[in-house]
Design a protein around this motif. Sequence first.
Motif, PDB file in Angstrom:
ATOM      1  N   GLY A  96      57.084  51.583  28.547  1.00  0.00           N
ATOM      2  CA  GLY A  96      57.213  51.757  26.956  1.00  0.00           C
ATOM      3  C   GLY A  96      58.455  52.191  26.801  1.00  0.00           C
ATOM      4  O   GLY A  96      59.206  52.856  27.395  1.00  0.00           O
ATOM      5  N   VAL A  97      59.140  51.874  25.195  1.00  0.00           N
ATOM      6  CA  VAL A  97      60.262  52.442  24.896  1.00  0.00           C
ATOM      7  C   VAL A  97      60.600  53.659  24.608  1.00  0.00           C
ATOM      8  O   VAL A  97      61.450  54.541  24.760  1.00  0.00           O
ATOM      9  CB  VAL A  97      61.040  51.373  24.241  1.00  0.00           C
ATOM     10  CG1 VAL A  97      60.421  51.645  22.722  1.00  0.00           C
ATOM     11  CG2 VAL A  97      62.839  51.761  24.015  1.00  0.00           C
ATOM     12  N   GLY A  98      59.317  54.176  24.099  1.00  0.00           N
ATOM     13  CA  GLY A  98      59.541  55.620  23.295  1.00  0.00           C
ATOM     14  C   GLY A  98      58.730  56.670  24.507  1.00  0.00           C
ATOM     15  O   GLY A  98      57.865  56.431  25.175  1.00  0.00           O
ATOM     16  N   ILE A  99      59.791  57.298  24.646  1.00  0.00           N
ATOM     17  CA  ILE A  99      59.435  58.553  25.502  1.00  0.00           C
ATOM     18  C   ILE A  99      59.166  59.780  25.245  1.00  0.00           C
ATOM     19  O   ILE A  99      59.242  60.973  25.617  1.00  0.00           O
ATOM     20  CB  ILE A  99      60.668  58.521  26.525  1.00  0.00           C
ATOM     21  CG1 ILE A  99      61.844  59.042  25.825  1.00  0.00           C
ATOM     22  CG2 ILE A  99      60.793  57.299  27.501  1.00  0.00           C
ATOM     23  CD1 ILE A  99      62.773  59.666  26.771  1.00  0.00           C
ATOM     24  N   ASP A 100      58.612  60.092  23.656  1.00  0.00           N
ATOM     25  CA  ASP A 100      58.785  61.432  23.243  1.00  0.00           C
ATOM     26  C   ASP A 100      57.169  62.041  23.884  1.00  0.00           C
ATOM     27  O   ASP A 100      57.026  63.285  23.951  1.00  0.00           O
ATOM     28  CB  ASP A 100      58.081  61.174  21.685  1.00  0.00           C
ATOM     29  CG  ASP A 100      57.281  59.920  21.609  1.00  0.00           C
ATOM     30  OD1 ASP A 100      57.470  59.032  21.764  1.00  0.00           O
ATOM     31  OD2 ASP A 100      56.033  60.448  20.900  1.00  0.00           O
ATOM     32  N   ALA A 101      56.511  61.417  24.792  1.00  0.00           N
ATOM     33  CA  ALA A 101      55.336  62.023  25.413  1.00  0.00           C
ATOM     34  C   ALA A 101      55.714  62.567  26.839  1.00  0.00           C
ATOM     35  O   ALA A 101      54.850  63.222  27.442  1.00  0.00           O
ATOM     36  CB  ALA A 101      54.182  61.293  25.552  1.00  0.00           C
ATOM     37  N   ILE A 102      56.992  62.206  27.103  1.00  0.00           N
ATOM     38  CA  ILE A 102      57.543  62.649  28.365  1.00  0.00           C
ATOM     39  C   ILE A 102      58.381  64.071  28.250  1.00  0.00           C
ATOM     40  O   ILE A 102      59.076  64.237  27.412  1.00  0.00           O
ATOM     41  CB  ILE A 102      58.221  61.658  29.179  1.00  0.00           C
ATOM     42  CG1 ILE A 102      57.422  60.525  29.508  1.00  0.00           C
ATOM     43  CG2 ILE A 102      59.181  62.311  30.403  1.00  0.00           C
ATOM     44  CD1 ILE A 102      58.376  59.343  29.875  1.00  0.00           C
ATOM     45  N   ASP A 103      58.035  65.091  28.698  1.00  0.00           N
ATOM     46  CA  ASP A 103      58.824  66.390  28.702  1.00  0.00           C
ATOM     47  C   ASP A 103      60.129  66.006  29.311  1.00  0.00           C
ATOM     48  O   ASP A 103      60.416  66.359  30.295  1.00  0.00           O
ATOM     49  CB  ASP A 103      58.011  67.563  29.543  1.00  0.00           C
ATOM     50  CG  ASP A 103      58.713  68.836  28.736  1.00  0.00           C
ATOM     51  OD1 ASP A 103      60.084  69.052  28.632  1.00  0.00           O
ATOM     52  OD2 ASP A 103      57.929  69.794  28.321  1.00  0.00           O
ATOM     53  N   ARG A 104      61.292  65.773  28.431  1.00  0.00           N
ATOM     54  CA  ARG A 104      62.741  65.520  28.743  1.00  0.00           C
ATOM     55  C   ARG A 104      63.109  66.777  29.551  1.00  0.00           C
ATOM     56  O   ARG A 104      63.903  66.442  30.331  1.00  0.00           O
ATOM     57  CB  ARG A 104      63.408  64.853  27.711  1.00  0.00           C
ATOM     58  CG  ARG A 104      63.179  63.576  27.280  1.00  0.00           C
ATOM     59  CD  ARG A 104      63.958  63.025  26.221  1.00  0.00           C
ATOM     60  NE  ARG A 104      65.301  62.403  26.830  1.00  0.00           N
ATOM     61  CZ  ARG A 104      66.244  61.717  25.969  1.00  0.00           C
ATOM     62  NH1 ARG A 104      65.825  61.637  24.830  1.00  0.00           N
ATOM     63  NH2 ARG A 104      67.100  61.435  26.604  1.00  0.00           N
ATOM     64  N   ALA A 105      62.971  67.783  28.664  1.00  0.00           N
ATOM     65  CA  ALA A 105      63.468  69.044  28.997  1.00  0.00           C
ATOM     66  C   ALA A 105      63.264  69.386  30.601  1.00  0.00           C
ATOM     67  O   ALA A 105      64.024  69.754  31.383  1.00  0.00           O
ATOM     68  CB  ALA A 105      63.158  70.261  28.253  1.00  0.00           C
ATOM     69  N   ALA A 106      62.041  69.123  30.854  1.00  0.00           N
ATOM     70  CA  ALA A 106      61.315  69.491  32.168  1.00  0.00           C
ATOM     71  C   ALA A 106      62.079  68.599  33.323  1.00  0.00           C
ATOM     72  O   ALA A 106      62.585  68.944  34.554  1.00  0.00           O
ATOM     73  CB  ALA A 106      59.992  69.338  32.408  1.00  0.00           C
ATOM     74  N   CYS A 107      62.384  67.395  32.849  1.00  0.00           N
ATOM     75  CA  CYS A 107      62.937  66.320  33.738  1.00  0.00           C
ATOM     76  C   CYS A 107      64.549  66.736  34.120  1.00  0.00           C
ATOM     77  O   CYS A 107      64.956  66.911  35.023  1.00  0.00           O
ATOM     78  CB  CYS A 107      62.871  64.884  33.155  1.00  0.00           C
ATOM     79  SG  CYS A 107      60.811  64.319  33.234  1.00  0.00           S
ATOM     80  N   ALA A 108      64.920  67.158  32.655  1.00  0.00           N
ATOM     81  CA  ALA A 108      66.344  67.468  33.082  1.00  0.00           C
ATOM     82  C   ALA A 108      66.784  68.499  33.849  1.00  0.00           C
ATOM     83  O   ALA A 108      67.551  68.452  34.745  1.00  0.00           O
ATOM     84  CB  ALA A 108      67.082  67.465  31.414  1.00  0.00           C
ATOM     85  N   ARG A 109      65.766  69.755  33.570  1.00  0.00           N
ATOM     86  CA  ARG A 109      65.808  70.995  34.458  1.00  0.00           C
ATOM     87  C   ARG A 109      65.855  70.473  36.049  1.00  0.00           C
ATOM     88  O   ARG A 109      66.397  71.086  36.725  1.00  0.00           O
ATOM     89  CB  ARG A 109      64.859  71.899  34.346  1.00  0.00           C
ATOM     90  CG  ARG A 109      64.984  72.870  33.079  1.00  0.00           C
ATOM     91  CD  ARG A 109      63.869  73.849  33.179  1.00  0.00           C
ATOM     92  NE  ARG A 109      62.523  73.599  32.939  1.00  0.00           N
ATOM     93  CZ  ARG A 109      61.974  73.316  31.791  1.00  0.00           C
ATOM     94  NH1 ARG A 109      62.633  73.202  30.674  1.00  0.00           N
ATOM     95  NH2 ARG A 109      60.870  72.947  31.782  1.00  0.00           N
ATOM     96  N   ARG A 110      65.131  69.375  36.496  1.00  0.00           N
ATOM     97  CA  ARG A 110      64.856  69.123  37.810  1.00  0.00           C
ATOM     98  C   ARG A 110      65.836  67.851  38.132  1.00  0.00           C
ATOM     99  O   ARG A 110      65.890  67.680  39.324  1.00  0.00           O
ATOM    100  CB  ARG A 110      63.446  68.569  37.828  1.00  0.00           C
ATOM    101  CG  ARG A 110      62.309  69.791  37.890  1.00  0.00           C
ATOM    102  CD  ARG A 110      62.123  70.603  39.004  1.00  0.00           C
ATOM    103  NE  ARG A 110      61.770  69.689  40.102  1.00  0.00           N
ATOM    104  CZ  ARG A 110      60.436  69.089  40.004  1.00  0.00           C
ATOM    105  NH1 ARG A 110      59.658  69.438  39.207  1.00  0.00           N
ATOM    106  NH2 ARG A 110      60.282  68.227  40.904  1.00  0.00           N
TER     107      ARG A 110
END
Length: 313
Positions: free
Chosen positions: A74-88
């Motif tokens: 999917g193109v929309g990633i609003d359901a993925i926690d971007r901050a959590a990914c970025a932290r890691r």
Amino acid sequence: MRPDVLVIFPLRPRAMAQLEASYALHHLWRAEDHDQLLRAVGSSVRAIVTTGERGASAALIDRLPALEIVACFGVGIDAIDRAACARRGVPITNTPDVLTEDVADMGLVLMLAALRNIRGGDRWVREGRWRTEGPMPLTVRAGGKRLGILGLGRIGKALARRAEVMGMSVAYHGRRRQPDVPYPYFASLEELAREVDVLALTCPGGAETRGLVTAAVLDALGPQGWLVNVARGSVCDEPALVRALVERRIAGAALDVFADEPNVPEALLGLDSVILQPHAASGTVETRDAMAQLVVDNLAAHFAGRPLLTPVG
Ligand code: NAP
Ligand code: 8YV
């Protein structure tokens, strides 16, 4: 050893076969006890395969210490926690472009279906009212009407092109004016809504766009105005939309997306002024296959140490 991949929701069959061949797949979607599966394999999972709707929460990401990548169907990633990914330092990939034309098609079809009351006409025939009552009530012409687009990106532009072919004029709102587009820009969404006959939503979901379409925007659209949403349900204040429709403060709405999918407000189900779709705008065999292949190819690139094809910037 094949890398461990957590599948939150399965992709198309051909893509799943490719994934099966290269990875040790752990299927969260068919696990009766999610917690048990995560306890068993969480420490070794190196990739998540998920969808635009299901995403990946911070709580899930935190349980996967070896996570290296989240690949979204999917193109929309609003359901993925971007901050959590970025932290890691975990990259996210999505599936832009391959779905643009089909989603724009759905936007156009929904808009025309609403204006021309396609549902009502179909029912008129099936219920025998054509025979007993004669012609159905007249509908609304698309040509010559003004389309306002919230989020003039890939999908918004593809919808604008289609609307122009229909003889509609186009204007848009976004966070900034785009110097290379010919359409009038409105810095205020409410002002745009006041100026147009149809307001189409094609921006991303998430915190930044939550509730952008307020009761005031709907009132600016007015009793002759139509709302089309192929973006995310969260972009519109859904209770305010339901009230505006029930009270006929807008003419109608064509909705592919909702605030709490797959739950749709009961009040919408009984309204003739509304046409509904089950988040199906990208749902053609061709597009879903292309999206799934992009997920597979992004994972392959990651594990081969090559640049990702479609990383989210
Ligand atoms: P895109 O090319 O990134 O376009 C998004 C547009 O939204 C950009 O033009 C951007 O313009 C605008 N935007 C971003 N944040 C905004 C904000 N806070 N306020 C106003 N405008 C904003 O994305 P796309 O590929 O067209 O996809 C758009 C969205 O469609 C996806 O994120 C997804 O939510 C939705 N979608 C739905 C379906 C479906 O099945 N219904 C399928 C695919 C996609 P500025 O940067 O100038 O603001
Ligand atoms: C869904 C979408 O992701 O791309 C998006 O943002 O909303 C859709 O394409 C699709 O239904 C896959 O689950």
